[in-house]
Motif scaffolding. Structure first.
Motif, PDB file in Angstrom:
ATOM      1  N   ASP A   1      61.591  43.758  15.470  1.00  0.00           N
ATOM      2  CA  ASP A   1      61.645  43.173  16.816  1.00  0.00           C
ATOM      3  C   ASP A   1      60.380  42.385  17.104  1.00  0.00           C
ATOM      4  OD1 ASP A   1      64.120  44.195  17.351  1.00  0.00           O
ATOM      5  OD2 ASP A   1      63.393  45.967  18.421  1.00  0.00           O
TER       6      ASP A   1
ATOM      7  N   LYS B   1      57.694  40.579  19.764  1.00  0.00           N
ATOM      8  CA  LYS B   1      57.078  41.030  21.006  1.00  0.00           C
ATOM      9  C   LYS B   1      57.999  40.677  22.180  1.00  0.00           C
ATOM     10  CE  LYS B   1      52.739  40.083  21.406  1.00  0.00           C
ATOM     11  NZ  LYS B   1      51.461  39.342  21.681  1.00  0.00           N
ATOM     12  N   LYS B   2      58.078  41.537  23.144  1.00  0.00           N
ATOM     13  CA  LYS B   2      58.955  41.347  24.295  1.00  0.00           C
ATOM     14  C   LYS B   2      58.703  39.980  24.930  1.00  0.00           C
ATOM     15  CE  LYS B   2      60.535  43.595  28.547  1.00  0.00           C
ATOM     16  NZ  LYS B   2      60.342  44.745  29.492  1.00  0.00           N
ATOM     17  N   GLY B   3      59.791  39.259  25.194  1.00  0.00           N
ATOM     18  CA  GLY B   3      59.696  37.938  25.805  1.00  0.00           C
ATOM     19  C   GLY B   3      59.553  36.812  24.812  1.00  0.00           C
TER      20      GLY B   3
ATOM     21  N   LYS C   1      65.815  34.809  24.396  1.00  0.00           N
ATOM     22  CA  LYS C   1      64.956  36.001  24.396  1.00  0.00           C
ATOM     23  C   LYS C   1      65.838  37.237  24.563  1.00  0.00           C
ATOM     24  CE  LYS C   1      62.628  34.729  28.014  1.00  0.00           C
ATOM     25  NZ  LYS C   1      63.352  33.495  28.346  1.00  0.00           N
ATOM     26  N   ALA C   2      65.307  38.376  24.189  1.00  0.00           N
ATOM     27  CA  ALA C   2      66.029  39.634  24.384  1.00  0.00           C
ATOM     28  C   ALA C   2      66.352  39.791  25.872  1.00  0.00           C
ATOM     29  CB  ALA C   2      65.184  40.805  23.894  1.00  0.00           C
TER      30      ALA C   2
ATOM     31  N   ASN D   1      68.459  41.777  20.888  1.00  0.00           N
ATOM     32  CA  ASN D   1      67.172  41.801  20.183  1.00  0.00           C
ATOM     33  C   ASN D   1      66.903  40.456  19.528  1.00  0.00           C
ATOM     34  OD1 ASN D   1      68.656  44.600  19.715  1.00  0.00           O
ATOM     35  ND2 ASN D   1      66.452  45.046  19.877  1.00  0.00           N
TER      36      ASN D   1
END
Length: 443
Positions: A155, A157-159, A210-211, A243
């Motif tokens: 995964d 990084k978020k965003g 994006k997720a 994801n």
């Protein structure tokens, strides 16, 4: 029956074969007498049909057979006595076109004979054999490539936005004219962007997601799509992204080695080293073979049959034209005239082909059945599910069998010559070998 020479010019030969009417009549009578005991005809007992009636009923057919047999027999006898080997099928033509039963048969025959090919002293040929060792850097480079093929995804990084090469885990629902269609939906589907798994435009539409995103991707099915009810239609795919994952090369360790069938990393390195050196040997062999053919081309000279050169030049010109015009299939194209360059290349190919064939024949070089079968199987693998059909096609097609045997025979003859030549080994780098191979392709 007489055979009279009418042409003797270089490799060109011409003959006139005359079969007298009396000889033909005698042959016809002999054939009818031989068949008479087995012939039945209305009004006569088996084997009792009068010769005159047999001759009237079957004479013309038997006469044609007798003419063919007489001419073929005379030709075969001449070739056996003269030792001539025609370069191509002899051309035969009846000269007395107004022939009628009772006349002599006169046939003109013309051909080009194969030349006398001089002996070659293999010990006078000097060759250089390039040797490349699989160094640590090459093995490590190969390991890196294997690690990429065994890559995992982690995964982002978020965003983070999805990039080409990333893997996206998502749900999708496809609709045409607002209606969902069969096979157009999935949940938790994993798609590597840029892999080309989906129809054109779909994967590009997910670049930048994006997720947690929800996005509609609009695409048009190709006109030749295998599902007719969708071909050419515009579709909207409602996508929900779970994801976004980036590729991570596998760790180069014992675990990765096991994925490729090795016991551990050391074993995998050994396998890679062996494979690399086998590849280097194959490339080096191609360089040596070209050098050998160049030496033979310079060392040997003899008259070439014009018909073979002309046919080879035509084939070369035709092949190169199709390579330059890949969109044209079949033979529906303008007439292709060989150039001087095509003819020069054809002369080299014909000369070397005749020379290698002669050397192979004298050395009694043979392609074993097992070698031939292995070559067919290697080619058959390229046809996937149709491999069996290809194998059966080869079994039923003598011409295809010859096309497969020819390069095997040539390679074995080359090996035979190299064994008698003076060969010195020269250790070079992988890059030097690559340059030598590229030089072959440019010629």
């Amino acid at each position: 029956m007489t055979v009279k020479e009418t042409l003797n010019d270089g490799l060109k030969r011409g003959y006139e074969i005359t079969v007298t009417a009396a000889e033909l009549d005698g042959t016809v009578n002999d054939k009818l007498k031989e068949a008479q005991p087995e012939i039945e005809m209305k009004g006569f007992r088996k084997g009792k049909v009068p010769m005159a009636l047999l001759k009237k009923q079957f004479g013309p057919k038997v006469l044609g057979e007798a003419m063919q047999e007489a001419v073929d027999g005379a030709m075969n006898k001449h070739l056996e006595e003269s030792g001539d080997r025609p370069a191509m099928q002899p051309e035969m033509k009846m000269t007395n076109e107004d022939w009628k039963e009772g006349d002599d048969v006169v046939v003109s025959v013309s051909y080009e004979k194969l030349p006398e090919i001089p002996e070659v002293d293999f010990s006078g040929i000097k060759l250089e054999k390039l040797v490349v060792k699989a160094d640590d850097a090459s093995v490590e480079e190969a390991l890196g490539s294997l690690a990429e093929t065994a890559q995992n995804f982690e995964d982002r990084k978020k965003g983070s936005k999805a990039k080409d090469g990333d893997q996206v885990i998502f749900d999708f629902l496809g609709k045409v004219d607002g209606e969902a269609f069969d096979g157009g939906a999935a949940e938790g589907h994993a798609l590597v962007l840029g892999s080309g798994q989906f129809i054109p435009g779909f994967e590009e539409g997910l670049i930048g997601v994006k997720a947690g995103d929800e996005k509609d991707v609009t695409v048009t099915f190709p006109e030749d799509y295998n599902a007719e009810h969708l071909a050419g239609k515009e579709a909207v795919f409602e996508c929900k992204i779970h994801n976004v994952q980036e590729p991570k090369a596998a760790e180069i360790d014992d675990e990765m080695a096991k994925q490729f069938g090795a016991e551990d990393l050391a074993g995998l390195k050994g396998q890679i080293s062996e494979k690399l050196e086998e590849e280097y040997k194959g490339a080096a062999r191609a360089v040596t073979k070209r050098a050998l053919l160049d030496e033979l081309d310079k060392a040997v000279s003899f008259e070439l049959p014009p018909s073979l050169v002309e046919a080879e030049a035509g084939q070369i010109a035709h092949q190169l034209w199709h390579e330059e015009n890949p969109d044209v299939q079949g033979h529906d194209h303008p007439e292709i005239t060989p150039t001087e360059e095509h003819t020069k290349l054809a002369e080299r190919r014909v000369k070397l082909g005749l020379l290698l064939a002669e050397i192979g024949q004298k050395a009694e070089v043979q392609v074993a059945d097992a070698e031939f079968t292995q070559a067919v199987m290697n080619q058959a693998r390229q046809y996937g599910n149709q491999a069996r059909q290809f194998f059966e096609f080869v079994q039923q097609n003598p011409q295809m069998q010859q096309q497969i045997r020819a390069p095997l025979f040539e390679d074995k003859v080359v090996d035979h010559i190299v064994e008698g030549a003076k060969v010195t080994e020269k250790e070079v780098s992988k890059d030097d070998l690559q340059k030598a191979v590229e030089a072959l392709e440019e010629e």
